[in-house]
Design a protein around this motif. Structure first.
Motif: not given
Length: 124
Positions: A106-117
């Motif tokens: 298994y692989s797991a990833a967490i992507a924390i993002f912000e909306l592009k302005t």
């Protein structure tokens, strides 16, 4: 109802692109990909991401070498996954955390993002 259709479409497009990364670059077919979206965080769980070479090394007392190979693969693949998330979701990924467990495949990833302005009309 409309939000769930958007998420379903998003998951479908992301799955297709992530599968293409693994299959085209590593010749590694994936078993499944799962997603959870929370506010500005996307969690991805990938089953079947460990290659036959890594499994062979791991099963034959070469766990450290298998882990080094996996670390390099993750570095290359994760940058492509991050870029894919940014393109498809039209966001900026500000942090990307990931790990792979060779034993469980298994692989797991967490992507924390912000909306592009977007530029304001009076600035353009």
């Amino acid at each position: 109802m409309k939000r769930s259709l958007v998420i379903t479409k998003l998951e479908s497009v992301l799955s297709t692109r992530i599968k293409e990364i693994y299959e085209a670059r590593l010749k590694q077919p994936l078993n499944s990909i799962g997603y959870h979206l929370f506010n500005k965080t996307l969690v991805i769980v990938i089953e079947g991401s460990v290659t036959q070479v890594e499994q062979f090394l791991n099963e034959n007392e070469r766990q450290q070498l298998a882990q080094k190979v996996r670390d390099e693969i993750d570095n290359l693949v994760n940058s492509q996954i991050k870029k894919t998330i940014e393109e498809i979701m039209d966001v900026s990924v500000i942090d990307f955390l990931s790990d792979t467990t060779i034993d469980s495949n298994y692989s797991a990833a967490i992507a924390i993002f912000e909306l592009k302005t977007s530029p304001s009309p009076d600035n353009g």
